[in-house]
Design an enzyme around this catalytic site. Structure first.
Site, PDB file in Angstrom:
ATOM      1  N   GLU A 122     -10.698 -28.048 -10.976  1.00  0.00           N
ATOM      2  CA  GLU A 122     -11.149 -26.870 -11.712  1.00  0.00           C
ATOM      3  C   GLU A 122     -12.583 -26.516 -11.348  1.00  0.00           C
ATOM      4  OE1 GLU A 122      -9.528 -29.435 -13.113  1.00  0.00           O
ATOM      5  OE2 GLU A 122      -7.692 -28.525 -13.866  1.00  0.00           O
ATOM      6  N   ARG A 130     -13.750 -28.716 -18.153  1.00  0.00           N
ATOM      7  CA  ARG A 130     -14.283 -29.383 -16.966  1.00  0.00           C
ATOM      8  C   ARG A 130     -15.325 -28.545 -16.239  1.00  0.00           C
ATOM      9  NH1 ARG A 130     -10.612 -33.466 -14.547  1.00  0.00           N
ATOM     10  NH2 ARG A 130     -10.554 -34.821 -16.345  1.00  0.00           N
ATOM     11  N   LYS A 187       9.835 -38.320  -7.465  1.00  0.00           N
ATOM     12  CA  LYS A 187       9.643 -37.714  -8.789  1.00  0.00           C
ATOM     13  C   LYS A 187      11.013 -37.258  -9.318  1.00  0.00           C
ATOM     14  CE  LYS A 187       6.367 -34.690 -11.150  1.00  0.00           C
ATOM     15  NZ  LYS A 187       5.035 -34.120 -11.114  1.00  0.00           N
TER      16      LYS A 187
END
Ligand SMILES: Cc1ncc(C[n+]2csc(CCOP(=O)(O)OP(=O)(O)O)c2C)c(N)n1
Length: 614
Positions: free
Chosen positions: A364, A392, A280
């Site tokens: 979540e 969600r 990354k």
């Protein structure tokens, strides 16, 4: 420059490997030069350059379809698919979106922004292709972070046994926004690092194919045998066990290796998972060293990665600071995050109280029901989630928290207009959906001081409590010290006889500024800080309206089911009313001040509109 010659994937296909490698560096430079000015998702885009080049070289977009998970890593894809010349407008009002948008390009095959949807969507598209007798490839590109989300695992479960042709490219950089954690992450790390397995697999293949007469056939036919031999080396070869052909791990920065493995995947029937390993932030040292800091950045200096504007304390930090103080006194307080430790201001809590801090990754729904479990067993869980991601968890709020009236404190961060991330990230629906849930209590503070009072009140209330607060910093309006919080009670901030302004959260300071301006014109507004969107202080509101006969509501939520509509529905009689709120639309990207102006929610527009109607 090679990039000068590249506008569409067809141009890319003409390049040789060396040119593509040079192009990769030019693309990194363009992304760095642009994002250092505009801000945006940097590290993920630097990490996916070669995968994107190889994808567009091997596949035939837009006939073949690629679904990008989260979609924050699509800058290179946008540059290579006809949007190079507008790349400097990314995330700006009227410019390119920061995420894939089907309305923007035929090369964007599915809108994303929230995590873990790519495999479901791609499988749906692949099944549609088969039923409609079409012939193209469907590819999902998903990070190891997004793979921790329930939806991604549900989709793998379904796709694995489906025999549908589908390619899943796993971009494994060991990072979500912070370091990826959990069982799946541990399993991937085993796959990545078990070099002995890779060597053994090569030797095994050589051995089987050399068995006289039957070897080659045996290798082709007996994938099940290979699978079980594989699992001798890696216990529970998850992807293969659930029905995927697993290819990799492959170096995600080698265009040559990527192209070879993509070509191979193209010719395999059924679901295939290609495990690519990337870094990354690749190519920009500050981002490689601190990928979490460069996940999403504001404008920064290219020399050392330092921010152009120093970061100010925001609402998330204010929440985190108070929570640390409260947790020092109360050992029952625990904090949960769904992969947003830094974004929600929980770093210090995590450092100070590691045994009371839980990062559940991008989950979540699980986080909310985990909180419910902790609450029913005697703890005081606090779970900060961005407003749009909390969408969600609607059923978990209903079924697991509110139905049992459990004392969970939900900090609804990034509520209201979030600006440049656009429609997938706007927090404009939470007042509406939270309002619909019995036993849910909903508050919003006007500044940090009130947030601290609300947090303490919520944690000790013994009830489900949501506190919503916006992205960014508190206003500089010189409020007097807040009064103590009482359930369902508003705060009268200013008395007046001409109109009643009821505002909530961030919009309270706008209401005060508007009232100050109106006062200069001889119009005296009474201003009520609602504090609670649920239960509403209808007594205070009706008392004021009996005097003024004119109601103005101001909120940074959708008009549908928000503060204004709820007040209107609960009033005992009709009054002249103006509701200031966002319209019933998906609000696109732009800066927060630009969007507020566009939708008539800045101080000047509110003032003018009231004056006109008065
Ligand atoms: C439902 C949801 N929760 C949280 C987020 C915030 N978020 C954006 S990207 C990200 C991490 C993604 O990690 P990964 O998939 O590995 O991609 P990478 O950035 O590492 O390439 C998170 C948590 C989100 N977009 N959607």
């Amino acid at each position: 420059m090679i990039l000068d010659r590249i506008n569409y994937p067809k141009d890319l296909k003409k390049l040789n490997l060396e040119e593509k490698e040079e192009l990769a560096e030019e693309l990194r430079e363009l992304v760095l030069n642009t994002i250092s000015n505009t801000g945006g998702h940097l590290a993920s885009n630097l990490g996916i350059v070669e995968i994107t080049i190889a994808l567009h070289s091997v596949f035939n977009m837009p006939k073949d379809k690629v679904v990008w998970d989260v979609g924050h890593q699509t800058y290179i894809h946008k540059i290579l698919t006809g949007r190079k010349d507008r790349f400097d407008t990314i995330r700006q009002m009227g410019g390119l979106a920061g995420f894939p948008r089907t309305s923007e390009s035929e090369y964007d095959s599915f809108d994303t922004g929230h995590s873990s949807t790519s495999i479901s969507a791609a499988l749906g598209m692949a099944r549609a292709r088969d039923i409609l007798h079409k012939n193209h490839k469907v590819i999902a590109v998903i990070g190891d972070g997004a793979l921790t989300g329930g939806m991604a695992l549900e989709a793998l479960n379904d796709a694995g046994i489906s025999k549908t042709d589908l390619i899943v490219i796993l971009n494994d950089n060991e990072m979500s926004i912070s370091k990826n954690t959990g069982g799946m992450s541990r399993f991937l790390s085993k796959l990545r690092t078990d070099k002995s397995y890779l060597k053994k697999r090569k030797r095994l293949k050589a051995f089987i194919t050399h068995i006289p007469l039957i070897g080659k056939g045996l290798y082709k036919v007996s994938s099940r045998l290979l699978r079980s031999i594989k699992s001798l080396f890696i216990k529970n070869m998850y992807f293969e066990e659930i029905g995927f052909k697993y290819l990799g791990p492959v170096n995600g920065h080698s265009i040559e290796d990527l192209e070879a493995i993509f070509e191979r995947a193209k010719n395999i029937e059924g679901p295939v998972l290609i495990h690519t390993v990337t870094i990354k932030g690749n190519g920009f040292e500050p981002a490689e060293e601190n990928p979490n800091k460069f996940h999403s950045v504001g404008p920064f200096n290219l020399e050392d990665g330092s921010p152009k504007k120093p970061k100010k304390k925001d609402y998330s930090a204010a929440m985190g600071e108070t929570l640390v103080k409260l947790a020092k006194k109360d050992k029952k307080i625990v904090a949960i995050t769904a992969a947003m430790e830094e974004g929600t201001g929980l770093n210090e809590f995590g450092e100070k109280y590691p045994s009371r801090f839980f990062d559940v990754e991008i989950a979540e729904q699980h986080g909310l029901t985990l909180a419910a479990g902790m609450a029913i067993a005697g703890l005081k869980p606090v779970i900060p989630i961005y407003s749009s991601f909390l969408q969600r968890g609607y059923d978990q709020l209903v079924h697991d928290i509110c139905m049992q009236q459990l004392p969970v404190t939900i900090c609804v961060d990034r509520a209201g207009c979030v600006g440049n991330d656009g429609e997938t990230h706007q927090g404009l629906l939470d007042l509406s959906y939270l309002n619909t849930i019995p036993h849910m209590n909903v508050m919003a503070p006007k500044n940090y001081e009130e947030l601290a009072l609300m947090l303490e009140f919520a944690i000790n209330s013994g009830k489900p409590m949501a506190i919503r607060y916006p992205r960014g910093t508190e206003s500089s309006y010189p409020f007097k010290p807040s009064k103590k919080i009482e359930l369902g009670k508003g705060e009268l901030l200013r008395t007046g006889s001409d109109l009643t302004i009821v505002a909530i959260g961030k919009m309270v300071s706008y209401a005060m500024e508007v009232a100050d301006k109106l006062a200069e014109d001889g119009i005296n507004a009474e201003v009520i800080n609602a504090r609670f969107a649920k239960p509403l202080d209808m007594k205070m509101i009706e008392k004021s309206l009996a005097k003024t006969n004119f109601l103005v509501t101001i909120e940074d939520n959708s008009i549908q089911g928000g503060l204004g509509e709820t007040i209107k529905a609960e009033l005992s009689r009709c009054y002249k009313t103006i509701n200031f709120a966002y319209p019933d639309e998906f609000i696109k990207h732009g800066s927060i001040p630009e969007l507020e102006k566009k939708y008539g929610l800045d101080v000047e527009s509110i003032y003018k509109r009231i004056k006109k109607d008065k």
